[in-house]
Design a protein around this motif. Structure first.
Motif, PDB file in Angstrom:
ATOM      1  N   VAL A  63      30.459  -6.728  14.351  1.00 37.77           N
ATOM      2  CA  VAL A  63      29.970  -5.870  13.179  1.00 37.77           C
ATOM      3  C   VAL A  63      29.934  -6.965  12.178  1.00 37.77           C
ATOM      4  CG1 VAL A  63      29.702  -4.115  11.530  1.00 37.77           C
ATOM      5  CG2 VAL A  63      30.581  -3.561  13.794  1.00 37.77           C
ATOM      6  N   PRO A  65      30.264  -8.352   8.267  1.00 38.85           N
ATOM      7  CA  PRO A  65      30.405  -7.606   6.968  1.00 38.85           C
ATOM      8  C   PRO A  65      28.932  -7.748   6.200  1.00 38.85           C
ATOM      9  CG  PRO A  65      32.258  -9.385   7.293  1.00 38.85           C
ATOM     10  CD  PRO A  65      30.871  -9.281   8.462  1.00 38.85           C
ATOM     11  N   ALA A  73      31.973 -11.826  11.714  1.00 39.24           N
ATOM     12  CA  ALA A  73      31.774 -10.533  12.649  1.00 39.24           C
ATOM     13  C   ALA A  73      33.105  -9.910  13.320  1.00 39.24           C
ATOM     14  CB  ALA A  73      30.718 -10.642  13.728  1.00 39.24           C
ATOM     15  N   ASN A 109      25.245   0.845   7.924  1.00 41.75           N
ATOM     16  CA  ASN A 109      25.822   0.394   8.913  1.00 41.75           C
ATOM     17  C   ASN A 109      27.128  -0.395   8.607  1.00 41.75           C
ATOM     18  OD1 ASN A 109      23.754   1.573  10.518  1.00 41.75           O
ATOM     19  ND2 ASN A 109      22.919  -0.780  10.793  1.00 41.75           N
ATOM     20  N   CYS A 110      28.257  -0.172   9.366  1.00 41.85           N
ATOM     21  CA  CYS A 110      29.677  -0.933   9.042  1.00 41.85           C
ATOM     22  C   CYS A 110      30.403  -0.627  10.231  1.00 41.85           C
ATOM     23  CB  CYS A 110      30.243  -0.339   7.872  1.00 41.85           C
ATOM     24  SG  CYS A 110      30.678   1.604   7.785  1.00 41.85           S
ATOM     25  N   LEU A 111      31.594  -1.354  10.134  1.00 39.11           N
ATOM     26  CA  LEU A 111      32.584  -1.139  11.274  1.00 39.11           C
ATOM     27  C   LEU A 111      32.912   0.013  11.551  1.00 39.11           C
ATOM     28  CD1 LEU A 111      34.418  -2.856  13.275  1.00 39.11           C
ATOM     29  CD2 LEU A 111      36.201  -2.699  11.479  1.00 39.11           C
ATOM     30  N   LEU A 157      31.328  -0.163  -0.486  1.00 38.58           N
ATOM     31  CA  LEU A 157      30.447  -0.235   0.709  1.00 38.58           C
ATOM     32  C   LEU A 157      29.045  -0.106  -0.023  1.00 38.58           C
ATOM     33  CD1 LEU A 157      29.506  -0.809   3.662  1.00 38.58           C
ATOM     34  CD2 LEU A 157      30.116   1.482   4.329  1.00 38.58           C
ATOM     35  N   THR A 183      33.042  -3.454   6.015  1.00 37.97           N
ATOM     36  CA  THR A 183      33.425  -4.194   7.523  1.00 37.97           C
ATOM     37  C   THR A 183      34.621  -4.897   7.136  1.00 37.97           C
ATOM     38  OG1 THR A 183      31.697  -3.535   8.549  1.00 37.97           O
ATOM     39  CG2 THR A 183      32.994  -5.318   9.415  1.00 37.97           C
ATOM     40  N   ASP A 184      34.791  -5.733   5.894  1.00 33.65           N
ATOM     41  CA  ASP A 184      35.721  -6.452   5.686  1.00 33.65           C
ATOM     42  C   ASP A 184      37.124  -5.692   5.070  1.00 33.65           C
ATOM     43  OD1 ASP A 184      34.918  -5.848   3.087  1.00 33.65           O
ATOM     44  OD2 ASP A 184      34.416  -7.961   2.871  1.00 33.65           O
ATOM     45  N   TRP A 293      25.923  -5.939  15.051  1.00 40.25           N
ATOM     46  CA  TRP A 293      25.405  -5.020  14.373  1.00 40.25           C
ATOM     47  C   TRP A 293      25.222  -6.143  12.839  1.00 40.25           C
ATOM     48  CZ3 TRP A 293      23.353  -0.162  14.213  1.00 40.25           C
ATOM     49  CH2 TRP A 293      23.633   0.519  15.664  1.00 40.25           C
TER      50      TRP A 293
END
Length: 636
Positions: A63, A65, A73, A109-111, A157, A183-184, A293
């Motif tokens: 995934v 960021p 990712a 979409n994110c982790l 986000l 994600t980060d 992603w």
């Protein structure tokens, strides 16, 4: 940031055999084995369990960021993904979620989104929502589906989504919100809402056991998807676990994608859409493949197009899925990396202009394969074959999904159309959805097919012909232009305009007419670097081989044709524009008329006429009544 590693080594399970599915003739060979003997997982959670047992250390998802930071990712193995999904499911269960409880999901979409969706389907019923919808529409969908618990994007986000959640929280429905970080892992401040319990989902998950006992059966509802649209309230279509597992298995069975068992798939469509869930999440899991992603914005991230070929090279992307507009842009992105891993690209959701296909394939050397499906059919119902191209077709029907073409009489009865004849396309089989959500009881959703399904056959609303099982779409039933009782296929008008060297895309709709009921008009976009005028295009199509009745009265040049948030053509907006122009012209000589606009509401077109005190309301209404279109007069 990483997901939780499971507290044990998963066991092993014998590998399942996959049928050969690389040629059109394989469809019938696959069907020779009853679907019940295919040993499919019963639920979507079981898909993940099997993958983690067989490939625990293989990367399941990577995934980004965001597109600009693709090299950062985060990788998650199948064992890690299973453990975190189980923990999410346990969080939801401990907060009162049962197998019939709807859990809303409102996040890019994110982790954390993949385990959130899978965990929601494991503990209850996932209700993915489009963050681009208005708060009013979201509130209606939440109320209609009975959502009281909602997974959402944090302010870090997606600020716009969080603002809508803040507004939604003022209603009486929501009682608990679970927040997903970027994600980060960025968290500038802890999110909170007045009157609603708020907790960070993955924080809460870490305190739970990394194992979950799935209570669902194959016939239970896994998810409820809204059917798309940017104006009007979309319907909510319910999918069973069997619907989703079967369709994902049929997608994964594609032998052409398996030059390498560990093939990687690019995932850049939003997870509120069925394509993202089935094509780039569930299907890869069935074969232990990796999905990459592409950040929260996906294909809407302009930075992605500057990095796309480097991403393909770095992750060794073997396949990708997108809408035609994406490939139109990619056709102009310099290939600055080794993209030899990319075996093919799948295109769907709307008709693929030949110019886009030619441009993309010549530019990249990668074949574009069309597919066909709809939310009410779970996702995919037909696929193309690189080795057996059928120009003009969206592909051959998938195994176990029989298709028919019928003529629909005025009384609603169906009569089968001979091979090659045009009619309404019907789909049968195990991917036909469970129904639309029309209410809730203590036992779960109240479902009704609302006339879309009869004796197991789904009325797609598409006009098509079938030849050797291959589907050739010719238009939408509701998009037919009926001029004085004469049916005009908009696809024929569009094809005539696309023959002009400057036209990139075209859409034909009916414009209200006091004598003929409707007359065809067209809207087009131009290719970069070309010029033309509306008068020139009108003359061009007037000189074409179109039948006289089908030749459009006007051609309007736009910068872009309207589409939904998932890239599907949005002809309602064009019909509204055409209606507004028609009635605006009809009322132009009446005093006191200050403005006329066509609008879309609840899936239908109406015209709003603004007048001042000098207008004669009787004269205005008399003129409006000459047209078969809903209208209202507003004094201001």
């Amino acid at each position: 940031m990483s997901l939780t590693t499971p507290g044990g080594t998963p066991g092993t399970r014998p590998a399942r055999e996959w049928p050969a599915f690389a040629e059109p003739e394989d469809v019938e060979r696959i069907e020779a084995v009853p679907l019940a003997e295919r040993d499919l997982p019963a639920t979507t959670y079981e898909i993940l369990v099997r993958a983690a047992e067989q490939w625990p250390d293989r990367v399941a998802v990577s995934v980004m960021p965001d597109a600009a930071r693709w090299a950062e990712a985060v990788d998650v193995t199948y064992a890690e993904l299973l453990a975190t999904t189980a923990q999410v499911a346990n969080v939801l269960r401990s907060r009162g979620v049962t197998p019939t409880t709807p859990v809303g999901i409102l996040s890019p979409n994110c982790l954390g989104l993949v385990p959130a969706v899978l965990g929601a389907q494991a503990a209850g019923v996932a209700v993915p929502l489009n963050g681009g919808l208005s708060p009013q529409h979201l509130a209606t969908l939440i109320e209609r589906s009975g959502v009281e618990q909602l997974v959402v994007a944090s302010p870090d986000l997606d600020e716009a989504v969080w603002a809508k959640v803040t507004e939604l929280a003022r209603g009486a429905t929501l009682r608990r919100v679970y927040v997903l970080d970027p994600t980060d892992g960025t968290r500038t401040a802890r999110a909170s809402l007045d009157g609603v319990d708020v907790e960070y989902l993955l924080d809460a998950a870490r305190a739970e056991a990394p194992a979950f006992d799935d209570p669902h059966t194959a016939d239970d509802i896994a998810a409820v998807f809204h059917t798309g649209g940017t104006t009007g309230i979309p319907k909510l279509a319910a999918h069973t676990h069997a619907n989703q597992v079967t369709d994902a298995w049929l997608i994964a069975a594609d032998s052409e994608a398996d030059a390498d068992e560990e093939a990687t798939v690019l995932a850049a469509l939003p997870l509120f859409h069925v394509n993202a869930l089935h094509v780039t999440m569930l299907a890869p899991m069935l074969k232990g493949q990796q999905a990459v992603w592409a950040g929260p914005l996906g294909y809407r991230d302009l930075a992605l197009y500057g990095q796309i070929w480097k991403i393909v090279e770095h992750f060794r992307i073997a396949a990708m899925s997108a809408v035609p507009t994406v490939y139109a842009v990619l056709s102009h992105c310099p290939v600055d990396a080794d993209i030899s891993s990319l075996r093919f690209a799948v295109v769907g959701a709307s008709a693929l202009p030949q110019a886009v296909r030619t441009s993309f394939e010549e530019h990249t050397g990668v074949p574009l394969l069309e597919g066909y499906g709809l939310t009410e059919g779970t996702c995919a119902s037909a696929r193309s074959f690189a080795s057996h191209p059928r120009p003009g077709s969206v592909g051959k029907r998938l195994p176990y999904q029989p298709m028919r073409v019928v003529e629909v009489a005025d009384d609603g009865t169906w009569t089968d159309v001979p091979e090659g004849g045009v009619g309404t396309l019907l789909i049968g089989g195990p991917t036909v959805f469970a129904g639309y959500v029309t209410g809730r009881t203590a036992d779960g959703f109240v479902l009704d097919h609302l006339g879309k399904v009869r004796d197991g056959w789904l009325d797609t609303g598409d006009l098509a012909r079938l030849e050797d099982g291959f589907v050739y779409l010719t238009g939408r039933v509701k998009d037919l232009i009926i001029r004085g009782g004469h049916n005009i296929d908009p696809a024929a008008v569009e094809a005539a305009l696309l023959a002009h060297p400057a036209v990139a895309d075209a859409a034909a709709v009916g414009r209200p007419d006091p004598r003929a009921g409707e007359v065809p008009v067209a809207y087009v976009t131009l290719k970069p670097g070309t010029t033309s005028t509306e008068a020139e295009l009108e003359a061009f199509v007037a000189d074409s081989d179109l039948e006289a009745a089908a030749k459009p009265k006007t051609v309007t040049i736009l910068e872009a044709l309207p589409v939904t948030d998932v890239g599907k053509p949005y002809k309602l907006a064009l019909r509204a524009d055409a209606a507004g122009r028609a009635l605006g012209g009809a009322l132009a000589d009446l005093p006191g008329v200050t403005g006329v606009e066509g609008v879309v509401g609840d899936g239908s077109v109406r015209v709003v006429v603004h007048v001042d005190a000098t207008a004669d309301p009787v004269a205005v209404r008399r003129r409006l009544d000459e047209y078969a279109v809903a209208s209202e007069v507003v004094e201001r």
